[in-house]
Design a protein around this motif. Structure first.
Motif: not given
Length: 148
Positions: A22-27, A71-77, A138-144
């Motif tokens: 959802k918009p504003g959601g954290t991945l 994640a950046e490539g989606t243009g949505a994060m 062990y990667g931890m990746i997050k974005g909104v």
């Protein structure tokens, strides 16, 4: 989500998670990653990774930075961040190995399971060594996800 290492198409994997977020959601993605290149992987490193791919039926690993780029490539994060949690997770690898060694029940009740357990112990040890030398992380990746 902790499944990236199993996905045959990492780009589609990230895009689909972003799509349903959802918009504003954290991945948050927690996953096994290989070290970032450059420098390019050596033949020895490629061989070590291939062993892990073959034994555990993983298609391939990518780096933490590569996940961020997807994640950046989606243009949505936005607010995309990453961290290497190898230090925090590596101790669990030894525990997993010894849990398999110390449980004799499969030896006596299901010998075929014991063979698989033995193979997993070897793979866990090889994976632990790959983490210890920096080949694996062990990667931890997050974005909104951007608000609409």
């Amino acid at each position: 989500c902790e499944s990236g290492e199993h996905m045959p198409d990492k780009k589609k994997y990230v895009e689909e998670m972003v799509r349903v977020l959802k918009p504003g959601g954290t991945l948050v993605i927690a996953t096994w990653c290989q070290r970032h290149a450059p420098p390019e992987l050596t033949a020895e490193e490629k061989g070590k990774l291939q062993f892990l791919y073959d034994e555990w039926a993983h298609p391939y690993f990518i780096s933490i930075k590569d996940y961020c780029a997807l994640a950046e490539g989606t243009g949505a994060m936005t607010e995309i961040d990453m961290d290497d949690w190898t230090k925090q997770t590596i101790v669990s690898w030894r525990h997993s190995i010894w849990a398999g060694v110390y449980d004799p029940l499969p030896v006596f009740t299901r010998p075929k399971i014991y063979y698989k357990t033995l193979r997993d112990i070897i793979c866990l040890e090889r994976m632990q060594r790959a983490f210890a030398v920096g080949l694996m992380q062990y990667g931890m990746i997050k974005g909104v996800k951007k608000a609409e």
